[in-house]
Design a protein around this motif. Sequence first.
Motif, mmCIF file in Angstrom:
data_model
loop_
_atom_site.group_PDB
_atom_site.id
_atom_site.type_symbol
_atom_site.label_atom_id
_atom_site.label_comp_id
_atom_site.label_asym_id
_atom_site.label_seq_id
_atom_site.Cartn_x
_atom_site.Cartn_y
_atom_site.Cartn_z
ATOM 1 N N LEU A 6 0.842 -1.212 0.000
ATOM 2 C CA LEU A 6 0.000 0.000 0.000
ATOM 3 C C LEU A 6 0.867 1.249 0.000
ATOM 4 O O LEU A 6 1.926 1.269 0.634
ATOM 5 C CB LEU A 6 -0.889 0.055 1.252
ATOM 6 C CG LEU A 6 -2.090 -0.866 1.364
ATOM 7 C CD1 LEU A 6 -2.780 -0.638 2.720
ATOM 8 C CD2 LEU A 6 -3.094 -0.648 0.233
ATOM 9 N N GLU B 195 -3.048 5.363 -0.695
ATOM 10 C CA GLU B 195 -4.012 4.251 -0.744
ATOM 11 C C GLU B 195 -4.522 3.903 0.650
ATOM 12 O O GLU B 195 -5.709 3.585 0.829
ATOM 13 C CB GLU B 195 -3.358 3.016 -1.368
ATOM 14 C CG GLU B 195 -3.151 3.126 -2.866
ATOM 15 C CD GLU B 195 -2.389 1.937 -3.440
ATOM 16 O OE1 GLU B 195 -2.595 1.620 -4.623
ATOM 17 O OE2 GLU B 195 -1.560 1.330 -2.720
ATOM 18 N N ALA B 196 -3.612 3.970 1.631
ATOM 19 C CA ALA B 196 -4.020 3.641 3.003
ATOM 20 C C ALA B 196 -5.144 4.550 3.469
ATOM 21 O O ALA B 196 -6.043 4.136 4.211
ATOM 22 C CB ALA B 196 -2.826 3.747 3.941
ATOM 23 N N TRP C 75 -5.027 -5.163 7.895
ATOM 24 C CA TRP C 75 -4.299 -4.211 7.032
ATOM 25 C C TRP C 75 -3.424 -4.961 6.032
ATOM 26 O O TRP C 75 -3.318 -4.575 4.863
ATOM 27 C CB TRP C 75 -3.464 -3.223 7.856
ATOM 28 C CG TRP C 75 -4.251 -2.030 8.326
ATOM 29 C CD1 TRP C 75 -4.601 -1.734 9.613
ATOM 30 C CD2 TRP C 75 -4.798 -0.971 7.521
ATOM 31 N NE1 TRP C 75 -5.331 -0.570 9.649
ATOM 32 C CE2 TRP C 75 -5.463 -0.076 8.384
ATOM 33 C CE3 TRP C 75 -4.795 -0.701 6.154
ATOM 34 C CZ2 TRP C 75 -6.116 1.072 7.932
ATOM 35 C CZ3 TRP C 75 -5.447 0.442 5.684
ATOM 36 C CH2 TRP C 75 -6.095 1.303 6.578
ATOM 37 N N SER D 249 -3.729 -5.068 1.777
ATOM 38 C CA SER D 249 -2.657 -4.778 0.818
ATOM 39 C C SER D 249 -2.391 -5.968 -0.096
ATOM 40 O O SER D 249 -1.551 -5.884 -0.980
ATOM 41 C CB SER D 249 -1.375 -4.408 1.574
ATOM 42 O OG SER D 249 -0.810 -5.556 2.172
ATOM 43 N N LYS E 198 -7.189 -6.426 -1.272
ATOM 44 C CA LYS E 198 -6.937 -5.072 -1.793
ATOM 45 C C LYS E 198 -8.000 -4.701 -2.831
ATOM 46 O O LYS E 198 -8.146 -5.369 -3.857
ATOM 47 C CB LYS E 198 -5.540 -5.001 -2.424
ATOM 48 C CG LYS E 198 -5.134 -3.575 -2.820
ATOM 49 C CD LYS E 198 -3.667 -3.488 -3.208
ATOM 50 C CE LYS E 198 -3.308 -2.050 -3.552
ATOM 51 N NZ LYS E 198 -1.889 -1.870 -3.841
#
Length: 330
Positions: A119, A123-124, A284, A288, A292
Amino acid sequence: MDNFRALVADGNETEKPKLAIRNLTAADLPEGEVTVQVAYSSVNYKDGLVGILGRMVQSYPHIPGIDLSGTVTESSDPRYKPGDQVIVTSYGLGVTHDGGYSELARVPASWVVPLPEGLTLREAMILGTAGFTAALSVQRLEDNGLAPEKGPVVVAGASGGVGSVAVNILAKRGYEVTASTGRMNEEAYLKELGAARVIHRDELTETERKPIRRPLWAAAVDPVGGKTLSYLLSTLQYGGSVATSGLTGGIEVETSVYPFILRGVNWLGIDSVECPMELRRKVWERLSTDLKPTMLSTAIVNEISLEQLPGELARILQGQVRGRTIVKLG
Ligand code: NDP
Protein backbone atom coordinates in the motif's frame (compact mmCIF):
# COMPACT_ATOMS: atom_id res chain seq x y z
CA MET A 1 8.85 20.98 11.21
CA ASP A 2 8.60 23.68 13.91
CA ASN A 3 5.40 25.28 12.68
CA PHE A 4 2.55 23.48 11.02
CA ARG A 5 -1.11 23.92 10.13
CA ALA A 6 -4.08 22.04 11.54
CA LEU A 7 -7.86 22.22 11.49
CA VAL A 8 -8.82 23.02 15.07
CA ALA A 9 -12.27 22.70 16.65
CA ASP A 10 -13.01 25.06 19.49
CA GLY A 11 -16.16 25.03 21.57
CA ASN A 12 -17.74 24.11 24.85
CA GLU A 13 -20.27 21.65 26.24
CA THR A 14 -23.32 23.62 25.15
CA GLU A 15 -22.39 24.97 21.71
CA LYS A 16 -21.39 23.22 18.52
CA PRO A 17 -17.67 23.60 17.80
CA LYS A 18 -16.24 26.25 15.49
CA LEU A 19 -13.66 25.01 13.01
CA ALA A 20 -10.64 27.08 11.94
CA ILE A 21 -7.22 26.46 10.43
CA ARG A 22 -4.50 27.45 12.88
CA ASN A 23 -0.72 27.63 12.89
CA LEU A 24 0.64 25.48 15.70
CA THR A 25 3.99 24.33 17.08
CA ALA A 26 5.04 20.85 18.22
CA ALA A 27 4.54 21.98 21.83
CA ASP A 28 0.79 22.22 21.11
CA LEU A 29 0.53 18.49 20.40
CA PRO A 30 -0.51 15.91 23.01
CA GLU A 31 1.91 13.45 24.58
CA GLY A 32 2.90 10.28 22.76
CA GLU A 33 5.96 8.30 21.78
CA VAL A 34 5.70 8.74 18.02
CA THR A 35 5.56 11.98 16.02
CA VAL A 36 4.34 11.71 12.44
CA GLN A 37 4.50 14.10 9.51
CA VAL A 38 1.03 13.49 8.15
CA ALA A 39 0.73 12.85 4.40
CA TYR A 40 -3.00 12.12 4.18
CA SER A 41 -6.06 11.86 6.36
CA SER A 42 -9.62 11.02 5.36
CA VAL A 43 -13.27 11.88 5.95
CA ASN A 44 -15.48 9.45 7.87
CA TYR A 45 -19.00 9.78 9.28
CA LYS A 46 -17.49 9.85 12.76
CA ASP A 47 -15.34 12.85 11.76
CA GLY A 48 -18.58 14.68 11.00
CA LEU A 49 -20.01 13.75 14.41
CA VAL A 50 -16.85 15.04 16.11
CA GLY A 51 -16.05 18.10 13.98
CA ILE A 52 -19.53 19.45 13.29
CA LEU A 53 -21.58 18.27 16.27
CA GLY A 54 -18.84 18.01 18.91
CA ARG A 55 -19.91 14.48 19.83
CA MET A 56 -17.50 12.43 21.95
CA VAL A 57 -15.01 15.33 22.31
CA GLN A 58 -13.79 15.61 25.88
CA SER A 59 -11.91 18.91 25.73
CA TYR A 60 -11.20 21.87 23.43
CA PRO A 61 -9.27 23.00 21.46
CA HIS A 62 -9.32 19.70 19.57
CA ILE A 63 -7.91 18.52 16.23
CA PRO A 64 -10.36 16.05 14.61
CA GLY A 65 -9.45 13.35 12.08
CA ILE A 66 -9.78 9.67 13.04
CA ASP A 67 -7.32 8.52 10.34
CA LEU A 68 -3.81 9.44 9.28
CA SER A 69 -0.93 8.07 7.26
CA GLY A 70 2.53 9.58 7.18
CA THR A 71 6.22 9.37 7.99
CA VAL A 72 7.71 9.13 11.47
CA THR A 73 9.85 12.17 12.34
CA GLU A 74 10.63 11.25 15.98
CA SER A 75 10.09 8.19 18.14
CA SER A 76 11.04 7.32 21.70
CA ASP A 77 9.76 3.78 21.07
CA PRO A 78 12.42 1.43 19.63
CA ARG A 79 9.87 -0.18 17.27
CA TYR A 80 9.72 3.01 15.14
CA LYS A 81 12.40 5.29 13.72
CA PRO A 82 12.42 8.47 11.65
CA GLY A 83 11.54 7.71 8.03
CA ASP A 84 9.17 4.80 8.79
CA GLN A 85 5.87 5.01 6.92
CA VAL A 86 2.91 4.33 9.19
CA ILE A 87 -0.87 4.25 9.48
CA VAL A 88 -2.70 5.41 12.60
CA THR A 89 -6.45 4.93 13.00
CA SER A 90 -8.89 4.14 15.82
CA TYR A 91 -8.40 4.19 19.61
CA GLY A 92 -8.76 7.85 20.67
CA LEU A 93 -7.34 9.39 17.49
CA GLY A 94 -9.35 12.44 16.44
CA VAL A 95 -11.85 11.88 19.27
CA THR A 96 -10.22 12.07 22.71
CA HIS A 97 -6.71 12.70 21.30
CA ASP A 98 -5.68 15.20 18.62
CA GLY A 99 -6.12 13.61 15.22
CA GLY A 100 -5.12 13.56 11.58
CA TYR A 101 -6.37 16.94 10.28
CA SER A 102 -2.92 18.31 10.98
CA GLU A 103 0.41 18.41 9.20
CA LEU A 104 2.05 16.97 12.34
CA ALA A 105 0.61 14.47 14.84
CA ARG A 106 1.86 12.81 18.00
CA VAL A 107 0.43 9.47 19.10
CA PRO A 108 1.05 6.55 21.47
CA ALA A 109 3.29 3.90 19.84
CA SER A 110 0.68 1.24 20.65
CA TRP A 111 -1.70 2.82 18.07
CA VAL A 112 0.78 2.69 15.18
CA VAL A 113 0.55 0.19 12.30
CA PRO A 114 3.52 -0.05 9.91
CA LEU A 115 2.41 0.68 6.35
CA PRO A 116 2.13 -2.72 4.61
CA GLU A 117 4.41 -3.14 1.59
CA GLY A 118 1.55 -3.38 -0.88
CA LEU A 119 0.00 0.00 0.00
CA THR A 120 1.04 3.62 -0.52
CA LEU A 121 0.32 6.29 2.11
CA ARG A 122 -2.38 7.66 -0.22
CA GLU A 123 -4.01 4.25 -0.74
CA ALA A 124 -4.02 3.64 3.00
CA MET A 125 -6.19 6.74 3.45
CA ILE A 126 -8.46 5.95 0.50
CA LEU A 127 -9.22 2.95 2.69
CA GLY A 128 -8.96 4.58 6.13
CA THR A 129 -11.24 3.51 8.96
CA ALA A 130 -14.11 2.92 6.53
CA GLY A 131 -12.06 0.55 4.37
CA PHE A 132 -10.63 -1.19 7.41
CA THR A 133 -14.16 -1.68 8.77
CA ALA A 134 -15.35 -3.09 5.44
CA ALA A 135 -12.43 -5.54 5.39
CA LEU A 136 -12.96 -6.50 9.04
CA SER A 137 -16.62 -7.19 8.17
CA VAL A 138 -15.59 -9.51 5.32
CA GLN A 139 -13.00 -11.22 7.53
CA ARG A 140 -15.59 -11.88 10.26
CA LEU A 141 -18.27 -13.04 7.79
CA GLU A 142 -15.84 -15.52 6.22
CA ASP A 143 -14.65 -16.65 9.67
CA ASN A 144 -18.31 -17.52 10.24
CA GLY A 145 -18.63 -19.68 7.14
CA LEU A 146 -19.36 -17.27 4.29
CA ALA A 147 -18.06 -18.33 0.88
CA PRO A 148 -19.10 -17.23 -2.64
CA GLU A 149 -21.07 -20.46 -3.29
CA LYS A 150 -23.26 -19.83 -0.19
CA GLY A 151 -25.36 -17.25 -2.06
CA PRO A 152 -25.85 -13.52 -2.59
CA VAL A 153 -24.47 -10.93 -0.19
CA VAL A 154 -26.15 -7.58 0.37
CA VAL A 155 -24.36 -4.35 1.33
CA ALA A 156 -26.42 -1.56 2.91
CA GLY A 157 -25.41 2.12 2.67
CA ALA A 158 -23.48 1.05 -0.41
CA SER A 159 -22.56 4.50 -1.74
CA GLY A 160 -20.91 5.46 1.55
CA GLY A 161 -17.37 4.76 2.77
CA VAL A 162 -17.80 1.38 4.49
CA GLY A 163 -20.41 0.28 1.95
CA SER A 164 -18.50 1.16 -1.23
CA VAL A 165 -15.30 -0.57 -0.11
CA ALA A 166 -17.30 -3.63 1.02
CA VAL A 167 -19.03 -3.88 -2.37
CA ASN A 168 -15.65 -3.72 -4.11
CA ILE A 169 -13.87 -6.24 -1.85
CA LEU A 170 -16.73 -8.75 -2.00
CA ALA A 171 -17.14 -8.49 -5.78
CA LYS A 172 -13.40 -8.99 -6.30
CA ARG A 173 -13.60 -12.14 -4.15
CA GLY A 174 -16.28 -13.61 -6.39
CA TYR A 175 -19.43 -12.86 -4.39
CA GLU A 176 -22.69 -11.91 -6.06
CA VAL A 177 -23.24 -8.52 -4.47
CA THR A 178 -26.50 -6.62 -4.14
CA ALA A 179 -25.87 -2.96 -3.30
CA SER A 180 -28.58 -1.10 -1.40
CA THR A 181 -28.62 2.68 -1.61
CA GLY A 182 -30.87 5.68 -1.14
CA ARG A 183 -29.14 7.25 -4.15
CA MET A 184 -30.21 5.37 -7.25
CA ASN A 185 -28.29 7.95 -9.31
CA GLU A 186 -25.16 6.14 -8.05
CA GLU A 187 -26.19 2.88 -9.77
CA ALA A 188 -23.46 3.14 -12.44
CA TYR A 189 -20.80 3.85 -9.78
CA LEU A 190 -21.92 0.87 -7.69
CA LYS A 191 -21.89 -1.43 -10.72
CA GLU A 192 -18.40 -0.16 -11.54
CA LEU A 193 -17.36 -1.23 -8.02
CA GLY A 194 -18.71 -4.70 -8.81
CA ALA A 195 -22.34 -4.79 -7.66
CA ALA A 196 -24.39 -7.30 -9.69
CA ARG A 197 -27.61 -5.59 -8.65
CA VAL A 198 -28.51 -2.20 -7.16
CA ILE A 199 -31.70 -1.79 -5.12
CA HIS A 200 -33.27 1.18 -3.38
CA ARG A 201 -32.78 1.23 0.38
CA ASP A 202 -36.59 1.27 0.85
CA GLU A 203 -36.60 -2.37 -0.30
CA LEU A 204 -34.41 -3.25 2.70
CA THR A 205 -36.21 -1.10 5.24
CA GLU A 206 -38.78 -2.70 7.48
CA THR A 207 -42.16 -0.97 7.32
CA GLU A 208 -44.11 -3.75 9.05
CA ARG A 209 -42.68 -5.84 11.88
CA LYS A 210 -42.32 -9.49 10.89
CA PRO A 211 -40.08 -11.87 12.83
CA ILE A 212 -39.02 -13.80 9.77
CA ARG A 213 -39.35 -13.45 6.00
CA ARG A 214 -38.38 -15.25 2.81
CA PRO A 215 -34.63 -16.02 3.05
CA LEU A 216 -32.67 -13.88 0.60
CA TRP A 217 -29.05 -13.41 1.65
CA ALA A 218 -26.11 -15.58 2.67
CA ALA A 219 -24.74 -12.51 4.42
CA ALA A 220 -25.06 -8.77 4.86
CA VAL A 221 -22.63 -5.92 5.52
CA ASP A 222 -24.56 -3.29 7.44
CA PRO A 223 -23.24 0.17 8.32
CA VAL A 224 -26.85 1.48 8.48
CA GLY A 225 -28.59 -0.25 11.44
CA GLY A 226 -32.15 0.69 12.49
CA LYS A 227 -35.03 -0.68 10.44
CA THR A 228 -32.61 -1.89 7.75
CA LEU A 229 -30.94 -4.20 10.25
CA SER A 230 -34.35 -5.45 11.50
CA TYR A 231 -35.18 -6.35 7.91
CA LEU A 232 -31.79 -7.94 7.21
CA LEU A 233 -32.01 -10.21 10.27
CA SER A 234 -35.40 -11.46 9.11
CA THR A 235 -34.19 -12.22 5.56
CA LEU A 236 -30.88 -14.05 6.15
CA GLN A 237 -30.66 -17.57 4.79
CA TYR A 238 -30.13 -20.54 7.09
CA GLY A 239 -26.75 -20.09 8.86
CA GLY A 240 -26.27 -16.63 7.34
CA SER A 241 -24.58 -13.69 9.06
CA VAL A 242 -24.92 -9.94 9.25
CA ALA A 243 -21.91 -7.78 10.12
CA THR A 244 -23.17 -4.71 12.01
CA SER A 245 -20.87 -1.70 11.97
CA GLY A 246 -22.93 1.47 11.90
CA LEU A 247 -25.95 3.53 12.72
CA THR A 248 -26.63 6.01 9.90
CA GLY A 249 -30.20 4.69 9.71
CA GLY A 250 -30.80 4.57 13.47
CA ILE A 251 -29.73 2.82 16.63
CA GLU A 252 -32.90 0.98 17.62
CA VAL A 253 -33.24 -2.53 16.18
CA GLU A 254 -36.38 -4.61 16.45
CA THR A 255 -35.95 -8.34 16.12
CA SER A 256 -37.06 -11.58 17.74
CA VAL A 257 -35.47 -14.89 18.63
CA TYR A 258 -36.85 -16.54 15.45
CA PRO A 259 -34.02 -15.79 12.98
CA PHE A 260 -31.60 -17.18 15.57
CA ILE A 261 -33.46 -20.31 16.67
CA LEU A 262 -35.13 -21.19 13.35
CA ARG A 263 -32.34 -20.22 10.94
CA GLY A 264 -29.24 -20.26 13.12
CA VAL A 265 -28.19 -16.82 11.92
CA ASN A 266 -25.21 -14.90 13.31
CA TRP A 267 -25.32 -11.24 14.32
CA LEU A 268 -21.69 -10.12 14.24
CA GLY A 269 -20.57 -6.90 15.90
CA ILE A 270 -17.83 -5.03 14.05
CA ASP A 271 -15.67 -2.63 16.06
CA SER A 272 -12.67 -0.96 14.47
CA VAL A 273 -11.80 1.21 17.48
CA GLU A 274 -10.63 -1.38 20.00
CA CYS A 275 -9.96 -4.16 17.48
CA PRO A 276 -6.95 -6.04 18.93
CA MET A 277 -3.62 -5.10 17.31
CA GLU A 278 -2.89 -8.63 16.06
CA LEU A 279 -6.17 -8.77 14.11
CA ARG A 280 -5.79 -5.11 13.07
CA ARG A 281 -2.38 -5.79 11.47
CA LYS A 282 -3.70 -8.94 9.82
CA VAL A 283 -6.62 -7.02 8.26
CA TRP A 284 -4.30 -4.21 7.03
CA GLU A 285 -1.97 -6.85 5.54
CA ARG A 286 -4.94 -8.44 3.78
CA LEU A 287 -6.04 -4.99 2.52
CA SER A 288 -2.66 -4.78 0.82
CA THR A 289 -2.87 -8.29 -0.68
CA ASP A 290 -5.88 -10.57 -1.20
CA LEU A 291 -8.51 -8.06 0.01
CA LYS A 292 -6.94 -5.07 -1.79
CA PRO A 293 -9.84 -3.29 -3.49
CA THR A 294 -9.59 -2.64 -7.23
CA MET A 295 -11.14 0.79 -6.54
CA LEU A 296 -7.74 1.97 -5.27
CA SER A 297 -6.50 2.12 -8.83
CA THR A 298 -9.69 2.81 -10.74
CA ALA A 299 -12.24 4.79 -8.75
CA ILE A 300 -12.23 8.54 -8.84
CA VAL A 301 -11.16 9.62 -5.38
CA ASN A 302 -12.26 12.91 -3.96
CA GLU A 303 -9.08 14.60 -2.70
CA ILE A 304 -9.50 17.77 -0.65
CA SER A 305 -7.43 20.29 1.32
CA LEU A 306 -7.71 21.39 4.97
CA GLU A 307 -9.66 24.45 3.75
CA GLN A 308 -12.34 22.25 2.15
CA LEU A 309 -12.78 20.04 5.22
CA PRO A 310 -15.52 21.89 7.16
CA GLY A 311 -17.88 21.72 4.17
CA GLU A 312 -17.12 18.05 3.54
CA LEU A 313 -17.67 17.17 7.23
CA ALA A 314 -21.11 18.76 7.09
CA ARG A 315 -21.92 16.92 3.85
CA ILE A 316 -21.06 13.47 5.21
CA LEU A 317 -23.54 13.94 8.08
CA GLN A 318 -26.21 14.66 5.46
CA GLY A 319 -25.41 11.39 3.62
CA GLN A 320 -24.16 13.32 0.59
CA VAL A 321 -20.60 12.03 0.30
CA ARG A 322 -19.97 9.31 -2.27
CA GLY A 323 -17.32 6.67 -1.59
CA ARG A 324 -14.15 7.89 0.06
CA THR A 325 -12.71 11.37 0.49
CA ILE A 326 -9.06 11.88 1.39
CA VAL A 327 -7.38 14.98 2.81
CA LYS A 328 -3.93 15.92 1.51
CA LEU A 329 -1.72 17.51 4.18
CA GLY A 330 1.47 19.44 3.65
P1 NDP B 1 -20.84 7.39 5.03
O1 NDP B 1 -21.66 8.59 5.30
O2 NDP B 1 -19.73 7.46 4.04
O3 NDP B 1 -21.80 6.20 4.59
C1 NDP B 1 -23.01 5.94 5.24
C2 NDP B 1 -24.09 5.61 4.22
O4 NDP B 1 -25.28 5.26 4.93
C3 NDP B 1 -24.52 6.78 3.36
O5 NDP B 1 -23.64 7.00 2.30
C4 NDP B 1 -25.88 6.31 2.90
O6 NDP B 1 -25.70 5.36 1.84
C5 NDP B 1 -26.40 5.54 4.12
N1 NDP B 1 -27.34 6.37 4.88
C6 NDP B 1 -27.16 7.64 5.30
N2 NDP B 1 -28.24 8.08 5.96
C7 NDP B 1 -29.12 7.04 5.95
C8 NDP B 1 -30.44 6.88 6.47
N3 NDP B 1 -31.06 7.85 7.14
N4 NDP B 1 -31.04 5.68 6.28
C9 NDP B 1 -30.42 4.68 5.61
N5 NDP B 1 -29.18 4.80 5.09
C10 NDP B 1 -28.55 5.96 5.27
O7 NDP B 1 -20.28 6.89 6.45
P2 NDP B 1 -19.14 5.82 6.80
O8 NDP B 1 -19.09 4.80 5.73
O9 NDP B 1 -17.92 6.55 7.22
O10 NDP B 1 -19.75 5.17 8.13
C11 NDP B 1 -20.96 4.44 8.05
C12 NDP B 1 -21.42 4.04 9.44
O11 NDP B 1 -20.51 3.10 9.98
C13 NDP B 1 -21.48 5.18 10.44
O12 NDP B 1 -22.56 4.97 11.31
C14 NDP B 1 -20.18 5.07 11.17
O13 NDP B 1 -20.25 5.66 12.44
C15 NDP B 1 -20.04 3.58 11.23
N6 NDP B 1 -18.67 3.11 11.38
C16 NDP B 1 -18.42 2.24 12.38
C17 NDP B 1 -17.20 1.71 12.57
C18 NDP B 1 -17.00 0.68 13.61
O14 NDP B 1 -15.89 0.46 14.03
N7 NDP B 1 -18.06 0.01 14.03
C19 NDP B 1 -16.06 2.16 11.76
C20 NDP B 1 -16.44 3.01 10.62
C21 NDP B 1 -17.71 3.48 10.49
P3 NDP B 1 -26.62 5.37 0.54
O15 NDP B 1 -26.71 6.80 0.11
O16 NDP B 1 -25.91 4.49 -0.43
O17 NDP B 1 -27.95 4.84 0.98
